[in-house]
Design an enzyme around this catalytic site. Structure first.
Site, PDB file in Angstrom:
ATOM      1  CD  GLU A   1      -2.473  -0.992   2.797  1.00 22.08           C
ATOM      2  OE1 GLU A   1      -2.317  -0.250   3.768  1.00 22.08           O
ATOM      3  OE2 GLU A   1      -3.234  -2.326   2.941  1.00 22.08           O
TER       4      GLU A   1
ATOM      5  CD  GLU B   1      -3.617  -3.977   5.599  1.00 20.18           C
ATOM      6  OE1 GLU B   1      -5.117  -4.439   5.798  1.00 20.18           O
ATOM      7  OE2 GLU B   1      -3.118  -2.857   5.671  1.00 20.18           O
TER       8      GLU B   1
ATOM      9  CB  ALA C   1       5.550  -4.694  12.536  1.00 21.44           C
TER      10      ALA C   1
ATOM     11  CG  PHE D   1      -1.078  -2.119   9.554  1.00 18.40           C
ATOM     12  CD1 PHE D   1      -1.447  -1.621  10.752  1.00 18.40           C
ATOM     13  CD2 PHE D   1      -0.429  -1.064   8.644  1.00 18.40           C
ATOM     14  CE1 PHE D   1      -1.236  -0.074  10.969  1.00 18.40           C
ATOM     15  CE2 PHE D   1      -0.543  -0.073   8.778  1.00 18.40           C
ATOM     16  CZ  PHE D   1      -0.962   0.696   9.915  1.00 18.40           C
TER      17      PHE D   1
ATOM     18  CG  HIS E   1       0.109   3.190  13.967  1.00 19.20           C
ATOM     19  ND1 HIS E   1      -1.510   3.063  14.165  1.00 19.20           N
ATOM     20  CD2 HIS E   1       0.040   3.306  12.803  1.00 19.20           C
ATOM     21  CE1 HIS E   1      -2.070   3.491  12.971  1.00 19.20           C
ATOM     22  NE2 HIS E   1      -1.263   3.504  12.094  1.00 19.20           N
TER      23      HIS E   1
HETATM   24  C1  LIG Z   1      -5.082  -2.295   8.700  1.00 23.94           C
HETATM   25  C2  LIG Z   1      -4.278  -0.959   8.331  1.00 23.94           C
HETATM   26  N1  LIG Z   1      -3.800  -0.955   6.980  1.00 23.94           N
HETATM   27  C3  LIG Z   1      -3.044   0.185   6.658  1.00 23.94           C
HETATM   28  C4  LIG Z   1      -3.004   1.441   7.632  1.00 23.94           C
HETATM   29  C5  LIG Z   1      -2.309   2.493   7.042  1.00 23.94           C
HETATM   30  N2  LIG Z   1      -3.279   3.551   6.604  1.00 23.94           N
HETATM   31  C6  LIG Z   1      -3.521   4.595   7.687  1.00 23.94           C
HETATM   32  S1  LIG Z   1      -4.916   5.673   6.991  1.00 23.94           S
HETATM   33  C7  LIG Z   1      -4.902   4.678   5.734  1.00 23.94           C
HETATM   34  C8  LIG Z   1      -5.816   4.962   4.596  1.00 23.94           C
HETATM   35  C9  LIG Z   1      -7.247   4.957   4.747  1.00 23.94           C
HETATM   36  O1  LIG Z   1      -7.984   5.360   3.936  1.00 23.94           O
HETATM   37  P1  LIG Z   1      -9.587   5.637   4.173  1.00 23.94           P
HETATM   38  O2  LIG Z   1     -10.204   4.562   4.639  1.00 23.94           O
HETATM   39  O3  LIG Z   1     -10.138   6.060   2.760  1.00 23.94           O
HETATM   40  O4  LIG Z   1      -9.535   6.856   5.288  1.00 23.94           O
HETATM   41  P2  LIG Z   1      -9.044   8.341   5.099  1.00 23.94           P
HETATM   42  O5  LIG Z   1      -7.674   8.474   5.493  1.00 23.94           O
HETATM   43  O6  LIG Z   1      -9.140   8.852   3.641  1.00 23.94           O
HETATM   44  O7  LIG Z   1      -9.817   9.193   6.097  1.00 23.94           O
HETATM   45  C10 LIG Z   1      -4.035   3.763   5.669  1.00 23.94           C
HETATM   46  C11 LIG Z   1      -3.713   2.735   4.430  1.00 23.94           C
HETATM   47  C12 LIG Z   1      -3.908   1.115   8.759  1.00 23.94           C
HETATM   48  N3  LIG Z   1      -3.777   2.311   9.444  1.00 23.94           N
HETATM   49  N4  LIG Z   1      -4.251  -0.059   9.097  1.00 23.94           N
END
Ligand SMILES: Cc1ncc(C[n+]2csc(CCOP(=O)(O)OP(=O)(O)O)c2C)c(N)n1
Ligand SMILES: Cc1ncc(C[n+]2csc(CCOP(=O)(O)OP(=O)(O)O)c2C)c(N)n1
Ligand SMILES: [Mg+2]
Ligand SMILES: [Mg+2]
Lengths: 336, 331, 336, 331
Positions: free
Chosen positions: D41, D67, D91, D93, D136
């Site tokens: 990602e 994931e 990690a 996640f 995190h």
């Molecule tokens: C399980 C997991 N995978 C990846 C992440 C890293 N991450 C944090 S915010 C995000 C994007 C989330 O997108 P969205 O659901 O559209 O929410 P937005 O940030 O746009 O409010 C990611 C991939 C995470 N926090 N948790």
């Protein structure tokens, strides 16, 4: 159906609280007074508050890593939230949660999950609990467009539909998950339509129009309270700032500067709502009063937070267990 | 009057199997507290037939095959007033539930500064030794030992499963129960007292002795008991300890025993790397070093997956003969 | 479109192989010659073979815990399969897999996952691999109606649709997951319809009609090879035996005895296909020949399996790693 | 001729950061072998900007937030001819990927009797110490030590991350890389040789010494190096060992050192219960007991979640002062 003036006033106040709280938070973050990561909801206030205002105080809610707007939208006081951002002992989570986890249980928030998609089953569990407890509580579940691709979305919506649980699944679709657009991550871009797979109504609304979000959510809440089950609402919104304050993203930009500018200019939920209020029921002076009181609230919250102490080292283990059992003493061979 | 006689006195004991005690504990807790619910797949198939026939669908929830989310549903329900018993059935499936167990159940109380509590119980059944192959034969509790905020129990007698399961349901924190299904048919005396509780966090000395301390976990306990009997006949006195609670570990009891015997054998059916025996051995090497007369001995499943063929699987788990040999090796 | 006579003959042969292999397997299981758990596909042969016969030899496949039918349907020889069921060294998985995991890589099976839903991402990965390797290989992915509720179904179908991967998702919908009916587990019972959520075609077919399954799968294979992406096929089938041989289920039966009997009588895929073959292109004698040769094959497989040795204790560690690195020697402190 | 001069000789070294070495290793492997792909990602956000700009979408795959399944996709692709590097990013996640890593990647070769191989690499970045709070900040590698069939590495120098990542990509088994992000900015000499490989399964003696053996893991290595320097000035000679590969563990090197020093301090930022230090301590208590002059000392994160507030988090991880004190306590 139009909102009453009282509700309009509270709606505008909460939207503005989110905006001001986060503008000041961003400033404090850049000044090094807030540690960790800071994800602002600026641009998404209409979606958040429109949905929250459709709930009762006793209703429950879950949110995400972009966690400041949700408690404020649900009516939380700002002081403990700001203190939490600074990692203070007076913070809503006693300094253990921070920016991504501003859960305020006193307004019904059972968790802000920074694990994307992690809050969806929790909200579903709250719905199941409400059903077993035979209350008329509903649970509002916030998540982003990115979270839609998690397995928990699928599994949870299926269960909620199967058991007709009183849950409102509210997707804050801001078009991106960090740098990943819907086109690059969703086999089918229409999120509301995914509800059909579960035999659940799915509705798309303009998330920048707080009244439209309120209306759709109110209907979903009524449906849930009637025992008719869950609803998926996709609110099309936009995030004005970067995913996270100060995040550096190398290479080709994932969204055009113009796109951002256009949205800020034409699709600002606060400007749109302010204009609508002036056009109908509010005077400049009335709005001005709300605005200055919000500014004062945020200022007080910052003062409170700055004046608060940090938690002492001796408190490290506090709140680990509800019923602690200590064999051997926790720090025995550890660094502490 | 005759009614009063029929009603068992609180201190009455009955003979029942481990599995019956397990089901009985759930029935009693379901009847005692209406916040208790049971959630799981095909509950009747995994030994819960009596639960399904006795309680309605508002108490016993049949789950779709969605382990990740129904675990999260249990956690969400626990945070909002219920006390769910989530049956994850075969322990090898629980990796699908690792995220909600670790990232939500174990962390949420701490991360909210004590605003919520998470009174949820997870049942994970360890099937092995019956040719189900690697995807159905895991003993994954060592992985969860490393996670703060969890309580983990693995009782080995009918009375203990009843008393510890009840304690788990009444505890306000997330508790993982790792049931060794090899123990399901084992019979024993079980108190009928509906408030028979065994405290979480207390080990039990199964047999007092002076020569060698043996700590045995889960299904390994039965073999260790047999081994101790055989060794007694040869004049070797074993102090046999059942930790019962794997986290937090009652090291006081183990440490006191090693202080007495100076010799320690650990027996466990989980894979050998970084398991509970590793942790106990490390704690003794740190804090009980001065009492140790001999090297510690661990008898565990080796670092290999559980094979299907009985011809291979029979070599994976420690047996009575190995326990006897290990003890003798220390004398 | 009708199958050629050659294909009809092979189709009938493979269906019959599954039936006879499992009938004998059930007998041997009850006699204690096969350890572990035994899940028969009897009743589902039309679905399995109809789908497999639409593939080329070089195409890939993944299956489930109900794993005997898949390799046989794909053309595997029976000897190593039967030996595996008995835990012998000559088994297809050298005695390490057993009944729930009869993967035969020589016919393209990359895995039979006894973790429900676990094979779906693997098949999707095979599709991604085929695309990167620029071959025209497709992957056929079997799973049950119960597996549809796993997050992996959702996540994988979304990715396959997004990237137009050459995967055919074939749901063997036998109406139950152990004792759990679709009505008690699916918020919306139409499985084929779930494809729409991902922008993928979803087709429901009569899984007891091997030709209908073949036809739908052939079209999906052609679509995948053209680069037009995945298809979800829901084949409505029925399991004639209990979920697992000898499984005792206390309480109210989850399916009526009549339902089972009616299906066995009127919806047996082998009887239906046999009748169709006789009606069109085959004589009794021709079918009889196939039947006796299959009986002989199964008998030979049993003989082979029974005569084979068990793996020796010294082989316990074999096949753990492709590139073994041993610090310390594996058994050092272990039971072995 | 001038071209040949510009081309770096195989033994040339350049100065670069750990993160640059990490990216460089991936670039070289992507260029060397077209079966190598990268999946993850927001790859550019997590340090992979150069990968995204250099290779096309057929080599660098941007993942939806799924994931569990994209881990399985990587495994499926590995079984069918590719050699994917799956970037699980933070990690914490990876619990979402526990099921496919454990039930599929680690088991499939064994369960198919060697019919398939699973050459997949998982990158898991351990962020902590920067106020990201418990969801995190995990260091989950101890949990995966218990799983047969996996290889696990956690290099601590730029040269090692380059050489071990390359070895991982070329290895035919699933390899988990746990990167301590505290090391990302650390600089060091790195061989430019595109075939610079560091063998999986070999520890490194970072500093030879005679008084006390110190084994430090991941980010703890930098502090241990500083502590060793300070202690040297006081006349205490540390033998400092970096396991580099956490599974399978090179116990020969550690055992030989303890045989010499008779004293062992273990330093690790993972939670203390059933972590790598537990396993090493247990192995020494079993097989190196006779050489031990003093109790073993473990310095680890305590059994508490990582709090958000820097005021609390600063007390969670062992520091240089604790290492120095622990060593002195053994003299
Ligand atoms: C399980 C997991 N995978 C990846 C992440 C890293 N991450 C944090 S915010 C995000 C994007 C989330 O997108 P969205 O659901 O559209 O929410 P937005 O940030 O746009 O409010 C990611 C991939 C995470 N926090 N948790
Ligand atoms: C992850 C997981 N959860 C639960 C099980 C136990 N289990 C084995 S088969 C099965 C039912 C599967 O139903 P379905 O997908 O419809 O396949 P069928 O058995 O009908 O062929 C279950 C729940 C499992 N093997 N894996
Ligand atoms: Mg978004
Ligand atoms: Mg089924």
């Amino acid at each position: 159906m139009s909102l009453t003036k009282g509700r309009d006033s509270e709606t505008y106040r909460r939207m503005l609280r989110i905006r001001k709280f986060e503008e000041e938070g961003t400033r404090l973050y850049k000044a090094g007074k807030i540690p960790g990561a800071f994800h602002a909801s600026i641009g998404q206030e209409g979606t958040i508050v429109g949905a929250c205002i459709a709930l009762c105080d006793s209703d429950a809610m879950t949110g995400t890593h972009r966690s400041h707007g949700h408690p404020i939208g649900k009516g939380a006081e700002l002081k403990a939230l700001m203190a939490e951002l600074m990692g203070k002992a007076t913070g809503i989570c006693k300094g253990r949660g921070g920016s991504m986890h501003l859960a305020d249980n006193s307004v019904g928030i059972i968790g802000e999950s920074a694990i994307v998609g992690g809050g969806i089953p929790l909200a579903t569990g709250c719905g199941l609990s409400a059903k077993v407890r035979q209350t008329d509580q509903v649970c509002l579940c916030f998540f982003g467009d990115g979270a839609v691709n998690q397995g928990t979305f699928h599994e949870s919506l299926n269960m909620a539909s199967l058991w007709k649980l009183p849950v409102i699944y509210l997707c804050e679709n801001n078009g991106y998950a960090i740098t990943t657009s819907i086109a690059r991550s969703h086999g089918q871009p229409n999120i509301a339509k995914r509800a059909e797979a579960y035999g659940m109504p799915g509705i798309a609304v303009d998330g920048q129009d707080v009244r439209e979000v309120y209306k759709a959510t109110s209907e979903a809440v009524a449906r849930a309270r009637r025992g008719d089950g869950p609803t998926l609402i996709e609110a099309k919104t936009y995030r004005f700032d970067e995913h996270q304050v100060g995040l550096f993203i190398p290479g080709t930009p994932y969204r055009h500067a113009e796109e951002v500018e256009t949205n800020k200019k034409l699709r600002d939920p606060l400007l749109l709502f302010r204009r609508a209020l002036l056009d109908t029921s509010f005077s400049e002076a009335e709005l001005h009063e709300i605005e200055s009181s919000v500014v004062a609230e945020v200022r007080d919250a910052i003062q409170f937070a700055e004046a608060s102490p940090f938690p002492p080292a001796s408190a490290l283990y506090d709140y680990m267990y509800s019923n602690p059992i200590l064999y051997p003493p926790q720090g025995a061979t550890s660094a502490v | 009057m005759s009614l009063a006689i029929n009603k068992p006195r609180p201190d009455t004991m009955v003979q029942m199997t481990f599995l019956d005690a397990l089901v009985q504990a759930q029935i009693e807790e379901l009847e005692r507290d209406e916040r208790v619910i049971v959630m799981g797949e095909d509950i009747a198939v995994y030994g819960g037939g009596k639960l399904v026939s006795r309680f309605d669908e508002r108490r016993i929830w049949s789950m779709p095959i969605s382990e990740t989310s129904f675990t999260g549903v249990g956690i969400g329900a626990a945070m909002t007033g219920l006390r769910p018993i989530v049956d994850l059935s075969i322990a090898s499936f629980m990796y699908l539930a690792s995220d909600p167990i670790i990232n939500q159940a174990s962390k949420l109380r701490y991360m909210t500064g004590g605003q919520v509590k998470v009174p949820v119980v997870f049942r994970c059944c360890m099937y092995y030794g019956s040719s189900l192959a690697a995807q159905h034969s895991d003993r994954p509790y060592p992985q969860f030992l490393n996670v703060p905020g969890l309580k983990i129990i693995s009782p080995t007698s009918p009375a203990d499963i009843k008393g510890l399961l009840k304690s788990a349901v009444r505890d306000d924190d997330p508790v993982l129960i790792f049931e060794d299904t090899k123990l399901w048919p084992v019979k024993g005396e079980v108190p009928t007292d509906p408030d028979h509780l065994v405290p979480i966090g207390k080990a039990e000395i199964k047999r007092a002795g002076s020569d060698v301390t043996v700590v045995a976990i889960g299904g390994a306990m039965r073999l260790a008991m047999d081994a101790a009997k055989d060794l007694a006949e040869e004049g070797i006195s074993i102090e046999l300890i059942d930790p019962r609670t794997l986290k937090p570990l009652d090291m006081d009891t183990i440490m006191a025993s090693v202080a007495k015997t100076g010799r320690l054998v650990l027996v466990e059916n989980a894979h050998r790397v970084a398991n509970l025996s590793s942790e106990i051995a490390a704690l003794i090497a740190e804090e009980g070093f001065e009492s140790l007369k001999k090297p510690i001995r661990r008898l565990c499943a080796p670092d290999v997956h559980v094979p299907f063929s009985p011809a291979l699987e029979q070599h994976v788990f420690p047996g009575k003969a190995q326990i006897v040999a290990a003890v003798k090796g220390l004398m």
